[in-house]
Structures are given as structure tokens and as C-alpha cells.
Design a protein around this motif. Structure first.
Motif: not given
Length: 92
Positions: A2-4, A6-7, A10, A76
């Protein structure tokens, strides 16, 4: 994972936001590399193209920067503001 994702998103939206600046940089590099100084034939011939690319750059700023800002955190922030204004006991 999930973080990958999101990165990567971005980085994608930052690259989209950089596109108008890259257009301006290419126009500037063209003028410097060709020694297009005021009054030269080079500048007289290239000026219509330079103006068109400049207009495209401004249009890209107007369209892409708000979109990138929204996807980089505006959504957000908007949801946080809406949640806080809809809380019970708020003076609305």
C-alpha cells in the motif's frame, strides 16, 4: 504494498506538475543554444513557436497544477475539513 503504491502515485503527480516547468525550460534552452537574441533572425523566426509553447505552458499550469494539488493532498484535506464542520456540536 500500500505504501509503495502511494509513493508511486505521489511521484506520478509530482511529474505531472513538473510538465509545465519542463516546457518553459525547453524554450529557454532553445533560445540559449541558438543564441536567439533580440533583433536576430533566429528570434524572429522562432517567436511564433515560442509564444505557442508559452501559451501551452500556461494552460498546462492552469489545468494540471490544481489537479496535481488535489491528488497530492487536497482530497485528504477537504475530507478533514468537511468532517470537522459536520461534527455534532459545531456552530454551523
Amino acid at each position: 504494498m500500500k505504501h509503495l503504491l502511494a509513493a508511486m502515485l505521489c511521484v506520478f503527480w509530482l511529474a505531472v506538475a513538473y510538465l509545465p516547468l519542463a516546457l518553459d525550460r525547453e524554450v529557454t534552452n532553445f533560445m540559449v543554444e541558438r543564441n536567439c537574441m533580440p533583433g536576430s533572425d533566429c528570434l524572429a523566426m522562432a517567436m511564433p513557436l515560442i509564444i505557442q509553447v508559452g501559451l501551452v505552458g500556461w494552460a498546462a499550469r492552469v489545468l494540471l497544477w490544481p489537479l496535481a494539488a488535489w491528488n497530492l493532498g487536497g482530497r485528504w484535506l477537504w475530507s478533514r475539513i468537511r468532517k470537522s464542520s459536520q461534527m455534532p456540536g459545531s456552530a454551523a
